[in-house]
Write an enzyme that holds these catalytic residues in place. Sequence first.
Site, PDB file in Angstrom:
ATOM      1  N   LYS A  48      -0.866 -62.921 -29.007  1.00 31.71           N
ATOM      2  CA  LYS A  48      -1.091 -64.138 -29.808  1.00 31.71           C
ATOM      3  C   LYS A  48      -2.545 -64.171 -30.295  1.00 31.71           C
ATOM      4  O   LYS A  48      -2.826 -64.491 -31.451  1.00 31.71           O
ATOM      5  CB  LYS A  48      -0.789 -65.390 -28.970  1.00 31.71           C
ATOM      6  N   GLN A  92       0.728 -71.430 -21.915  1.00 33.84           N
ATOM      7  CA  GLN A  92       1.617 -70.273 -21.748  1.00 33.84           C
ATOM      8  C   GLN A  92       2.478 -70.462 -20.488  1.00 33.84           C
ATOM      9  O   GLN A  92       1.951 -70.662 -19.400  1.00 33.84           O
ATOM     10  CB  GLN A  92       0.780 -68.987 -21.630  1.00 33.84           C
ATOM     11  N   ASP A 115       3.716 -75.473 -29.917  1.00 30.53           N
ATOM     12  CA  ASP A 115       4.995 -74.913 -29.453  1.00 30.53           C
ATOM     13  C   ASP A 115       6.170 -75.847 -29.723  1.00 30.53           C
ATOM     14  O   ASP A 115       7.325 -75.453 -29.550  1.00 30.53           O
ATOM     15  CB  ASP A 115       4.918 -74.661 -27.932  1.00 30.53           C
TER      16      ASP A 115
END
Length: 280
Positions: A48, A92, A115
């Site tokens: 990422k 994460q 997200d």
Amino acid sequence: MIILDGKKLAKKILEDLKTKTEALAKKPSLAVILANDNPSSKIYVSSKEKCALELGYQSLIYKFDNTVTQEKLIALINELNQNSDVNGILVQLPLFNHLNAQQLIEIINPKKDVDGFHPINVGKLNCGLKPYAICCTPKGVIKILDEYKIDLEGKNVIVIGRSNIVGKPLATLLLQRNATVTVAHSKTKNLKEITKTKDIVISAVGIANFVKQDMIKKDAVVIDVGISKQTNTKIMGDVDFENVKNIASHITPVPGGVGPMTIACLMENTYELYLEQNKK
Ligand code: NAP
């Protein structure tokens, strides 16, 4: 049979984002919190970061060892929420076992929830309202289907898996496109009998070779979200690709299918949050 090339589509999306980013005076910024020593999570976070930097974004990575406390992460998220230079915040998953992921997700400002996991964004999605961000993997799956002009209206679709990050939001997005959606899970009975009747089969389970040729109707579209590692570290999807490809009309490979789309959608979400936050 047509291979649904997620890698190629992701490249196109990223090139477009790069061009758009070059034209910006101030750059989009993505903050990632890594509180886990799981090797896969470390790899995901570094890809990422690499991708964000390639686009010209600012990338902020916050890594912690297993002594980190929930309070420390809450304080960090509050600080990032306040920082107008940060557009997207991502925790994460999974986290170290002693940490509470849901509580952290709920602390993220929904406008920075890149997200799309915050209950406000999940709720907006379910109500047919525009979330600040849509979960990356489901968004990526819909983009692949659109790219290959696979019409969803009236199609019988099964999503295998009902997680909050893949199965449920994907089922919602498919419903919004007027597909008739079945969601299967570990307690589903006679799965093969159900999948065999479907026009589109999407698997998000995490068991290698779970979807076999005899589960698929001729000319069905097959989307493989699953990622699992075999002992030799080869990445495997859920679908027995070599055999299923002989019967499917369209199929995603693993790697090179849904995976690259997830990261492209994360970058797109970061850009969209940036625009929203910098709206005049
Ligand atoms: P998850 O939270 O573990 O969910 C797995 C789902 O599979 C659950 O709903 C589970 O049912 C269901 N399941 C397990 N065994 C089953 C069985 N025998 N029959 C039918 N359903 C079964 O996983 P996730 O986070 O949704 O991820 C799913 C897979 O996608 C994983 O391999 C993950 O690595 C991968 N993934 C890939 C990407 C990408 O970018 N390609 C992104 C995210 C995730 P229950 O709910 O009943 O337990």
